[in-house]
Scaffold this active site. Structure first.
Site: not given
Ligand code: NAD
Length: 504
Positions: A189, A264, A298, A397
């Site tokens: 997804k 992650e 991240c 962050e």
């Molecule tokens: P997010 O947590 O808002 O969303 C990530 C995913 O989770 C999306 O596909 C979203 O639709 C889904 N999601 C949201 N609510 C959900 C739920 N209740 N149940 C299941 N899935 C759900 O994150 P984002 O805004 O897309 O990305 C930014 C974040 O990702 C930042 O905190 C960043 O640091 C982190 N990130 C981490 C890494 C790493 O490798 N550590 C890499 C890239 C981004």
């Protein structure tokens, strides 16, 4: 499904449509009939419409993944054949890197040269794990002459992969490649802001010849499609990249059948510059590590901790270089960084800049909107000095191009600050003292520590977080533990009558 070619992508006036989901090897319309609007962050215009999966579609995708796992993928495909398929996928990604990069640049606003590099790197991930597919071994366990004991590594089953918007294909390769190499099937997804490239990747999966149901792609909203995937009783594992608050929610959702989980999440990475460092190199790397991807990474070097004797000089030079970063349109080859990916992300960044101003931190450069860019979610690269380490700016962050520069007095002071947040993803230190390099590297509480560089990311190097930055590891050989179950087999070889404690 609408055809996608590079030439039509160039026509900014045309809204592109991806109106099918990829489930069980078929391109099917979403049950809801709805489409997600994807906004080009450099123009604020809708540029794409993508089929929106709901619970019904996720259920269908999980059923297809289960059927593939219980059928040909598990029982009629050898590990070496899995490797060949992954090699093919890598080659197809290389072939289509330019086209996919353009799609992601429209979706998330990154300069196209960055997204092109990400596609090629994603291909490297598939190549690396293609080679590993037939090299996953168990172990013989010495117990006694009367027994043969060994372990077998088996796939966990159906994996739900939930992705963020900042590097969609690149981060999906981190999950897909090892999961498939280990023999799992996957329901992916993508994030609702950037779903189209995942469907394009599904086309390449199909062209590579993976059996139906091995990979399924269901774009949709997190609270609907994501939540269903995370809570689905027939999903064995969830691999998630995104915010830690979402990870906490997924942890609760996944509890029903005690899913395996790997997360992650975010970071607030320390970039420690000791006075004996090669300051020119430390500076050049700091600029790129602090501002690349418009801060939407991240592993951003967002806390620049500088030893007092070189603090003022380093902060001033960093600000001077940051002011020369070219913010612009993603398809302009001169652009260093593009817009933020969404209005919400822009507003979040602006709120941190306002906080910094209100708190009286020293604004060395940036803080506003770049000149000449009236539309789009653009923000200037921003450097604050003398930031209070306990402040929101230094602790949270931001996911935007805002650096906090903070002085430290001693090695202990640097380590205390480096470890002084709830995150623990990446840390970097700069010094010419080799003993200090190893000593401090051992003390920093992050999953990756770099010395005299920052954040080397390789398929062979494990990556992941301490504390709120995550659970488990991606990449390296280590990730295979996340996608396999270890089974112990004990075979009794003895010929004597077994002792029967219940005989008397
Ligand atoms: P997010 O947590 O808002 O969303 C990530 C995913 O989770 C999306 O596909 C979203 O639709 C889904 N999601 C949201 N609510 C959900 C739920 N209740 N149940 C299941 N899935 C759900 O994150 P984002 O805004 O897309 O990305 C930014 C974040 O990702 C930042 O905190 C960043 O640091 C982190 N990130 C981490 C890494 C790493 O490798 N550590 C890499 C890239 C981004």
């Amino acid at each position: 499904m609408t055809d996608t070619t590079a030439s039509t992508l160039d026509r900014a006036d045309q809204v592109r449509t991806w109106d099918r989901l990829y489930i069980g090897g078929e391109w099917v319309p979403a049950h809801s009939g709805r489409l997600i609007e994807s906004i080009d962050p450099s123009t604020e215009q809708v540029w794409a419409l993508v089929a929106e999966a709901d619970e019904y579609d996720v259920d269908a995708a999980v059923a297809a993944a289960r059927a593939a796992f219980d059928g040909p993928w598990r029982h009629a495909t050898t590990p070496a054949q899995r490797g060949v398929l992954l090699y093919r996928l890598a080659e197809l990604l290389r072939r289509d890197a330019g086209r996919l990069a353009e799609i992601e640049s429209r979706d998330n606003g990154k300069p196209v040269r960055d997204t092109t590099g990400e596609m090629l790197r994603a291909a490297d991930w598939f190549t690396f794990y293609a080679g590993l597919a037939d090299k996953l071994r168990g172990a013989q366990v010495p117990v006694s002459e009367d027994a043969h004991a060994y372990t077998i590594r088996q796939p966990v089953g159906v994996v739900g992969a939930i992705l963020p918007w900042n590097s969609p294909i690149s981060l999906s390769s981190w999950k897909l490649a090892p999961a498939l190499a280990a023999g799992n099937t996957v329901v992916m997804k993508p994030a609702e802001l950037t779903s189209s490239s995942a469907l394009e990747l599904a086309r390449l999966v199909e062209e590579a010849g993976f059996p139906p149901g091995v990979v399924n792609v269901v774009p949709g909203y997190g609270g609907v499609a994501g939540a269903r995937l995370a809570s689905h009783p027939d999903v064995d594992k969830v691999s998630f990249t995104g915010e830690h608050r979402t990870a906490q929610e997924i942890m609760r959702q996944a509890a029903g059948n005690l899913k395996r989980i790997s997360f992650e999440c975010g970071g607030k990475s320390p970039y420690i510059v000791f006075a004996d460092a090669d300051l020119d190199r430390a500076l050049a790397v700091a600029v790129h590590s602090g501002f690349r991807s418009t801060g939407q990474s991240c592993s951003l070097a967002s806390r620049v901790l500088v030893e007092r004797p070189v603090y003022e000089e380093f902060a001033a030079r960093l600000a001077e270089r940051a002011a020369r970063i070219r913010v612009g349109m993603p398809f302009d080859p001169r652009t260093h960084i593009g817009p933020q990916t969404s209005r919400a992300q822009l507003e979040k960044t602006q709120s941190f800049i306002e906080d910094g101003r209100r708190a009286g931190f020293r604004l060395l450069t940036g803080g506003g909107r770049p000149a000449g860019l009236d539309r789009g979610y653009f923000v200037e690269p921003t450097v604050f000095a003398d930031v209070d380490h306990d402040s929101r700016m230094a602790q949270e962050e931001i996911f935007g191009p805002v650096l906090s520069v903070i002085p430290f007095e001693s090695e202990d002071d640097a380590v205390r600050m480096a470890n002084g947040t709830r995150y623990g993803l990446v840390g970097g230190l700069w010094t010419s003292d080799v003993r200090r390099a190893h000593r401090v590297a051992a003390r920093i509480e992050t999953g990756l520590v770099s010395v005299n560089t920052f954040r080397p990311i390789l398929p062979s190097l494990p990556y992941g977080g301490f504390k709120l930055s995550g659970i488990g590891r991606e990449n390296g050989l280590e990730v295979m533990a996340e996608y396999t179950e270890t089974k112990a087999v004990y075979v009794d070889l003895s010929v004597d009558e077994p002792a029967d404690p219940f005989a008397d």
